[in-house]
Write a protein that holds these residues in place. Structure first.
Motif, short mmCIF file in Angstrom:
data_model
loop_
_atom_site.label_atom_id
_atom_site.label_comp_id
_atom_site.label_asym_id
_atom_site.label_seq_id
_atom_site.Cartn_x
_atom_site.Cartn_y
_atom_site.Cartn_z
N ALA A 170 0.83 -1.20 0.00
CA ALA A 170 0.00 0.00 0.00
C ALA A 170 0.87 1.26 0.00
CB ALA A 170 -0.93 0.00 1.21
N ALA A 171 1.98 1.22 0.73
CA ALA A 171 2.91 2.36 0.76
C ALA A 171 3.51 2.58 -0.62
CB ALA A 171 4.01 2.12 1.79
N ALA A 172 3.90 1.49 -1.28
CA ALA A 172 4.47 1.61 -2.63
C ALA A 172 3.44 2.19 -3.60
CB ALA A 172 4.96 0.25 -3.10
N ASP A 173 2.20 1.76 -3.46
CA ASP A 173 1.14 2.27 -4.33
C ASP A 173 0.94 3.77 -4.13
OD1 ASP A 173 -1.26 1.86 -6.13
OD2 ASP A 173 -2.25 2.64 -4.34
N ALA A 174 0.97 4.22 -2.86
CA ALA A 174 0.82 5.66 -2.58
C ALA A 174 1.96 6.45 -3.21
CB ALA A 174 0.77 5.88 -1.07
N PHE A 175 3.18 5.93 -3.11
CA PHE A 175 4.31 6.62 -3.73
C PHE A 175 4.15 6.69 -5.25
CE2 PHE A 175 7.20 6.20 0.05
CZ PHE A 175 7.61 7.53 0.06
N ARG A 176 3.67 5.61 -5.86
CA ARG A 176 3.53 5.60 -7.32
C ARG A 176 2.46 6.58 -7.77
NH1 ARG A 176 4.73 -0.21 -6.82
NH2 ARG A 176 6.87 -0.44 -7.62
N ARG A 177 1.38 6.71 -7.00
CA ARG A 177 0.35 7.68 -7.35
C ARG A 177 0.93 9.10 -7.30
NH1 ARG A 177 -4.37 7.24 -3.63
NH2 ARG A 177 -3.21 5.75 -2.34
N GLY A 178 1.77 9.35 -6.29
CA GLY A 178 2.42 10.64 -6.21
C GLY A 178 3.42 10.85 -7.33
N TRP A 186 12.49 10.21 -7.55
CA TRP A 186 12.80 9.50 -6.31
C TRP A 186 11.55 8.82 -5.74
CZ3 TRP A 186 10.13 10.80 -1.97
CH2 TRP A 186 9.57 12.09 -1.89
N MET A 187 10.37 9.33 -6.05
CA MET A 187 9.16 8.70 -5.52
C MET A 187 8.96 7.30 -6.12
SD MET A 187 6.32 11.70 -4.97
CE MET A 187 5.43 10.74 -3.77
N GLU A 188 9.26 7.17 -7.41
CA GLU A 188 9.18 5.85 -8.04
C GLU A 188 10.24 4.92 -7.44
OE1 GLU A 188 7.47 3.03 -10.06
OE2 GLU A 188 6.79 5.09 -10.44
N HIS A 189 11.43 5.45 -7.18
CA HIS A 189 12.49 4.65 -6.57
C HIS A 189 12.08 4.21 -5.16
CE1 HIS A 189 14.87 5.46 -9.97
NE2 HIS A 189 15.31 6.66 -9.63
N MET A 190 11.45 5.12 -4.41
CA MET A 190 10.99 4.76 -3.06
C MET A 190 9.95 3.65 -3.14
SD MET A 190 12.41 6.25 -0.44
CE MET A 190 11.17 5.91 0.80
N ARG A 210 13.50 12.18 3.13
CA ARG A 210 12.56 12.83 2.23
C ARG A 210 11.52 13.63 3.01
NH1 ARG A 210 14.85 13.55 -2.60
NH2 ARG A 210 15.75 11.62 -3.40
N MET A 211 11.06 13.09 4.14
CA MET A 211 10.09 13.82 4.94
C MET A 211 10.70 15.09 5.51
SD MET A 211 7.97 10.74 6.81
CE MET A 211 6.61 11.79 7.34
N TYR A 212 11.97 15.01 5.87
CA TYR A 212 12.67 16.21 6.36
C TYR A 212 12.76 17.26 5.25
CZ TYR A 212 16.43 19.24 7.99
OH TYR A 212 17.17 20.34 8.34
N GLU A 213 13.12 16.83 4.06
CA GLU A 213 13.28 17.77 2.95
C GLU A 213 11.96 18.42 2.56
OE1 GLU A 213 14.94 15.38 -0.12
OE2 GLU A 213 16.85 15.08 0.91
N GLN A 214 10.86 17.66 2.61
CA GLN A 214 9.57 18.16 2.12
C GLN A 214 8.73 18.83 3.19
OE1 GLN A 214 8.93 18.07 -1.09
NE2 GLN A 214 10.78 16.90 -1.55
#
Length: 308
Positions: A170-178, A186-190, A210-214
């Motif tokens: 589910a986490a991977a799916d959320a990253f891919r949607r983003g 980097w989101m696809e890599h994550m 990434r959370m720190y950067e964003q």
């Protein structure tokens, strides 16, 4: 009406509107039963009703509830503090258990209904709310994504919640949607890394980095920084234990103090004080623990590295 008169009328209207919005937020909650429980600090009105009554000053009202929520969390942290024990709010944002889930849910729903584009609130909720109600956190982030379809990084916050729950797919799916909304590869890599090895410490490091950067909210930014510090210290302590094990194997005993292994620590790439002790990410010396059972390393009491 002259230009000066129109300007004066506009300034007066803004001032009255600001006062009215703040007053409205207070009045909204004044209708609660006088003898309510102290812990019941949730908004009294439904969010949609509050939005209708905000009279165009929804953003100001949302800010007031945001400050109220931060004060509520701060009070609950203070109340749960044990005598003589310090609680580091920046570090413990994702571990706060003392808040009432119902109060937190309703405050967050109120804020994001009054101002759906207050994106820092979703970011904050992604860290704080899962500790007491993970399903509500997911629902809130999905609301944020619907209300802010151009804010791709909210998918990262949703991915974090799923990742923390061990739901790597589910986490991977959320990253891919983003990833479909941005050129940030980097989101696809994550997504690929979480899907393949979600429990890997390097994935955790990348997530917090990434959370720190964003991060837009400074509390979340500090929390992510401290999480990175914690991960670095865990890696350093593993390396130090390796040095201690090698010394024991060679000498058939534990080192009496750090000076006996200073060279080996430095060779392992660990930062070392001129006085001998290895230094943790906060700059404090690690403590060498000696006992009849052997030796180990631990954080110094003055260290600001988070303790899990």
């Amino acid at each position: 009406m002259t230009a000066r008169a129109r300007q004066g009328a506009l300034v007066l209207a803004l001032l009255l509107g600001f006062a009215g919005a703040v007053g409205m937020a207070r009045v909204l909650d004044a209708g609660r039963p006088t003898l309510r429980a102290v812990a019941d600090e949730a908004p009294y009105l439904a969010p949609d009703t509050a939005r209708r009554l905000a009279l165009g000053f929804e953003g100001l009202a949302a800010d007031w509830y945001w400050l109220s929520m931060l004060q509520y969390i701060g009070r609950r942290i203070e109340e749960s503090r044990t005598v003589g024990a310090a609680v580091d709010q920046a570090v413990q944002l994702d571990r706060i258990k003392s808040v009432d889930p119902r109060v937190l849910r309703r405050l967050l729903d109120m804020i994001t209904t009054l101002d759906p584009r207050f994106t820092a609130v979703y970011e904050f909720a992604a860290v704080v709310l899962p500790a007491v109600d993970a399903e509500a956190a997911i629902t809130l982030l999905e609301k944020g994504i619907r209300e802010n379809p151009d804010q791709w990084y909210l998918h990262q916050q949703l991915a974090y919640i799923f990742w923390q729950r061990g739901e790597n797919l589910a986490a991977a799916d959320a990253f891919r949607r983003g990833a479909n909304m941005t050129t940030a590869r980097w989101m696809e890599h994550m997504a690929d890394n979480i899907e393949a090895r979600g429990d890997d410490p390097q994935v955790a490091r990348a997530m917090y980095a990434r959370m720190y950067e964003q991060a837009q909210d400074e509390q979340v930014k500090e929390w992510a920084r401290r999480r990175l510090m914690e991960l670095q210290s865990l890696e350093e302590r593993r390396a130090i234990r390796g040095v201690l094990s090698a010394f024991i194997k060679a000498q058939q005993r534990c080192p009496r103090d750090w000076t006996e292994v200073t060279a080996a620590l430095a060779s392992a790439g660990l930062p070392v004080s001129p006085l001998g002790p290895p230094l943790d990410p906060s700059g404090a010396p690690y403590m060498l623990v000696l006992s009849p059972l052997g030796c180990d390393v631990t954080l110094h009491p003055v260290s600001t590295v988070p303790r899990g």
